[in-house]
Design a protein around this motif. Structure first.
Motif, PDB file in Angstrom:
ATOM      1  N   GLY A 137      -0.831 -10.369 -13.285  1.00 39.70           N
ATOM      2  CA  GLY A 137      -1.854 -11.333 -12.917  1.00 39.70           C
ATOM      3  C   GLY A 137      -3.083 -10.823 -12.708  1.00 39.70           C
ATOM      4  O   GLY A 137      -3.423  -9.591 -13.226  1.00 39.70           O
ATOM      5  N   GLU A 138      -3.975 -11.810 -11.874  1.00 39.09           N
ATOM      6  CA  GLU A 138      -5.135 -11.341 -11.328  1.00 39.09           C
ATOM      7  C   GLU A 138      -5.296 -10.183 -10.494  1.00 39.09           C
ATOM      8  O   GLU A 138      -4.532 -10.666  -9.365  1.00 39.09           O
ATOM      9  N   PRO A 139      -5.815  -9.026 -10.774  1.00 36.22           N
ATOM     10  CA  PRO A 139      -5.701  -8.089  -9.707  1.00 36.22           C
ATOM     11  C   PRO A 139      -6.146  -8.397  -8.226  1.00 36.22           C
ATOM     12  O   PRO A 139      -5.778  -8.292  -7.202  1.00 36.22           O
ATOM     13  N   PHE A 140      -7.316  -9.089  -8.431  1.00 37.44           N
ATOM     14  CA  PHE A 140      -7.846  -9.822  -7.067  1.00 37.44           C
ATOM     15  C   PHE A 140      -7.153 -10.907  -6.320  1.00 37.44           C
ATOM     16  O   PHE A 140      -7.695 -10.972  -5.116  1.00 37.44           O
ATOM     17  N   THR A 141      -5.979 -11.217  -6.743  1.00 32.68           N
ATOM     18  CA  THR A 141      -5.321 -12.041  -6.126  1.00 32.68           C
ATOM     19  C   THR A 141      -4.288 -11.342  -4.817  1.00 32.68           C
ATOM     20  O   THR A 141      -3.785 -11.706  -3.888  1.00 32.68           O
ATOM     21  N   HIS A 142      -4.353  -9.969  -5.097  1.00 34.08           N
ATOM     22  CA  HIS A 142      -3.518  -9.026  -4.296  1.00 34.08           C
ATOM     23  C   HIS A 142      -4.034  -9.189  -2.775  1.00 34.08           C
ATOM     24  O   HIS A 142      -5.362  -9.091  -2.745  1.00 34.08           O
ATOM     25  N   LEU A 195      -7.908  -0.429  -3.293  1.00 36.68           N
ATOM     26  CA  LEU A 195      -8.858   0.556  -4.053  1.00 36.68           C
ATOM     27  C   LEU A 195      -9.549   1.397  -3.340  1.00 36.68           C
ATOM     28  O   LEU A 195      -9.751   2.501  -4.124  1.00 36.68           O
ATOM     29  N   GLN A 196      -9.774   1.349  -2.293  1.00 33.94           N
ATOM     30  CA  GLN A 196     -10.378   2.546  -1.223  1.00 33.94           C
ATOM     31  C   GLN A 196      -9.260   3.668  -1.230  1.00 33.94           C
ATOM     32  O   GLN A 196      -9.616   4.782  -1.287  1.00 33.94           O
ATOM     33  N   LEU A 197      -7.999   3.215  -1.127  1.00 30.90           N
ATOM     34  CA  LEU A 197      -6.987   4.494  -1.157  1.00 30.90           C
ATOM     35  C   LEU A 197      -6.985   5.220  -2.518  1.00 30.90           C
ATOM     36  O   LEU A 197      -6.901   6.431  -2.375  1.00 30.90           O
ATOM     37  N   VAL A 198      -7.277   4.372  -3.605  1.00 22.14           N
ATOM     38  CA  VAL A 198      -7.243   5.268  -4.771  1.00 22.14           C
ATOM     39  C   VAL A 198      -8.370   6.020  -4.820  1.00 22.14           C
ATOM     40  O   VAL A 198      -8.418   7.382  -5.272  1.00 22.14           O
ATOM     41  N   ARG A 232       0.748  -1.194   0.015  1.00 19.72           N
ATOM     42  CA  ARG A 232      -0.164  -0.050   0.032  1.00 19.72           C
ATOM     43  C   ARG A 232       0.729   1.326  -0.016  1.00 19.72           C
ATOM     44  O   ARG A 232       0.521   2.340  -0.625  1.00 19.72           O
ATOM     45  N   VAL A 233       1.994   1.239   0.803  1.00 14.18           N
ATOM     46  CA  VAL A 233       2.840   2.540   0.668  1.00 14.18           C
ATOM     47  C   VAL A 233       3.557   2.787  -0.541  1.00 14.18           C
ATOM     48  O   VAL A 233       3.459   3.790  -1.061  1.00 14.18           O
ATOM     49  N   GLU A 234       3.868   1.495  -1.303  1.00  9.79           N
ATOM     50  CA  GLU A 234       4.218   1.717  -2.672  1.00  9.79           C
ATOM     51  C   GLU A 234       3.086   2.378  -3.611  1.00  9.79           C
ATOM     52  O   GLU A 234       3.550   3.347  -4.570  1.00  9.79           O
ATOM     53  N   VAL A 235       2.040   1.891  -3.543  1.00  6.15           N
ATOM     54  CA  VAL A 235       0.805   2.361  -4.291  1.00  6.15           C
ATOM     55  C   VAL A 235       0.693   3.721  -4.088  1.00  6.15           C
ATOM     56  O   VAL A 235       0.545   4.408  -4.910  1.00  6.15           O
TER      57      VAL A 235
END
Length: 423
Positions: free
Chosen positions: A53-58, A65-68, A25-28
């Motif tokens: 890969g598949e985003p929802f495997t994160h 997504l809430q951070l964005v 999350r810090v990098e994002v």
């Protein structure tokens, strides 16, 4: 998933790609500081050397997504997913975020087809995904990698119809491809591509959802509309499939790409439309950089021809050679005939994808080796004609000018003692 059509499984060993661990999350959060809120946030679909890969495997995808959303309040978030991990709770969360658009890679609406194409062991969950998105009002676009030689034409037809019935705004049908390293089961006769285009053309007569064939067959550069998304500015204005855009306000677009971009960046544009033998004016109630709902095949931006002319003038070239792919070659030739007004002699040389082989014909997958093979043959047959400038497609190179094998386009310049630039 273990998609049989995954391009990375067919890469020659010297292709320089990499895998990275999920970003924290810090990098994002640090990345968000460099992003422009005027443009959509795109997750899960990019053209890079990173094997994604598949985003929802994160493990922290919902928090990210809430951070964005907290950082970009009114910005659209576009997420590409195969749908296997989207359940009722997660779809409700996407709706609550607001302005989320899903690109759903369904590929098959049958359990057998999903298992065969994608190795999906929980295919029923993925197949329910379009219904969940429709139920909770999350807008989505469907996509299918068309492989009728594996799953059959009926499966492909049912999948496209199912996505349409579930409310997909558009459906992208990707034509299949394979490299020289593909197993025999993935290979197909070249005639299948023409059959696919005919198959899609017939489906368009039965399905109102815009069907987008990628890559499209481009036979002219007329800015004709391939489809209109329902309940959008274009849809509400009554624009129809097959309409020809003559003008956007006072701009007369020369190609589909120019027309689409002009409409996209213009607030409340007035379109002059040619429908059959009549011209009509249509007003689109939209903001600048808001989607119009128009669907158009990608042909070419006339600005590319202007760029070619600028490079020729800057290099003071009188003989120029443009090297490009099998897909792009005919389109660039059409554009040069219609829009180029310079005095330099220009020839277009198609470089075939010998490095990847198989059915690969894309500019982004050309290598220096492919350009050298094509140039050698051209110079041997050119009866003494030698260009003083060579232009290569920028899609084949990264920001340092390296192809997928790590070779620089300057290697070509050194080998032939010629001026080489990328576009």
């Amino acid at each position: 998933m273990r998609c049989v059509f995954c391009s990375h499984s067919q890469n020659p060993s010297c292709v320089k790609v990499c895998r990275i661990a999920p970003r924290s999350r810090v990098e994002v959060e640090r990345t968000l500081s460099f992003m422009d809120r005027a443009y959509p946030v795109i997750i899960g679909e990019s053209v890079t050397r990173v094997i994604e890969g598949e985003p929802f495997t994160h493990p922290e995808i919902e928090e990210i997504l809430q951070l964005v959303r907290n950082r970009f309040k009114g910005t659209t978030i576009k997420i590409t997913t195969n749908g296997s991990l989207l359940d009722e709770r997660k779809v409700e969360g996407l709706r609550a975020l607001g302005r989320v658009v899903i690109n759903l890679s369904l590929n098959s609406a049958s359990e057998k087809g999903r298992a065969l194409l994608m190795g999906d062991v929980n295919a029923q969950n993925s197949i329910k995904c379009p219904l969940l998105l429709k139920k909770h009002g999350v807008p989505f676009h469907g996509s299918v990698v068309a492989m009728p030689h594996l799953v059959g034409w009926q499966d492909l037809c049912k999948t496209i119809k199912y996505l349409s019935e579930c409310g997909a705004q558009t459906i992208r049908i990707f034509l299949p491809g394979y490299s020289k390293l593909a197993p025999p089961a993935l290979r197909f006769e070249p005639s299948i591509l023409n059959k696919l285009h005919l198959f899609i053309a017939r489906l368009r007569e039965k399905i109102s959802t815009p069907l987008i064939c990628e890559p499209p067959v481009i036979q002219d550069l007329e800015p004709r509309i391939a489809g209109v998304i329902a309940d959008t500015p274009a849809g509400r204005a009554g624009i129809q499939t097959g309409d020809l855009i003559v003008a956007v306000n006072t701009v007369n677009p020369l190609t589909r790409v120019q027309a689409f971009r002009e409409v996209y960046r213009t607030a409340s544009p007035v379109l002059t439309i040619k429908r059959r033998d009549k011209q009509i004016k249509v007003w689109l109630n939209k903001k600048s950089l808001e989607s119009s709902g128009l669907v158009m095949d990608y042909d070419i931006d006339p600005a590319l021809i202007e760029d070619i002319n600028r490079v020729i003038r800057r290099r003071r070239a009188s003989e120029a050679l443009i090297m490009t792919s099998e897909f792009a070659g005919p389109v660039i030739n059409m554009a040069l005939r219609q829009f180029y007004r310079g005095t330099a002699k220009i020839q277009v040389l198609i470089a075939r994808n010998k490095f990847f082989g198989g059915s690969i014909k894309a500019a982004g997958l050309l290598t220096i080796e492919d350009f050298i093979i094509a140039l050698e043959g051209f110079l041997n047959d050119a009866s003494g004609w030698r260009p003083d400038l060579i232009m290569l497609p920028g899609l084949a190179f990264d920001h340092l000018g390296r192809d997928l094998t790590g070779c620089s386009y300057m290697d070509l310049a050194e080998k032939y003692n010629l001026v080489v630039e990328t576009l």
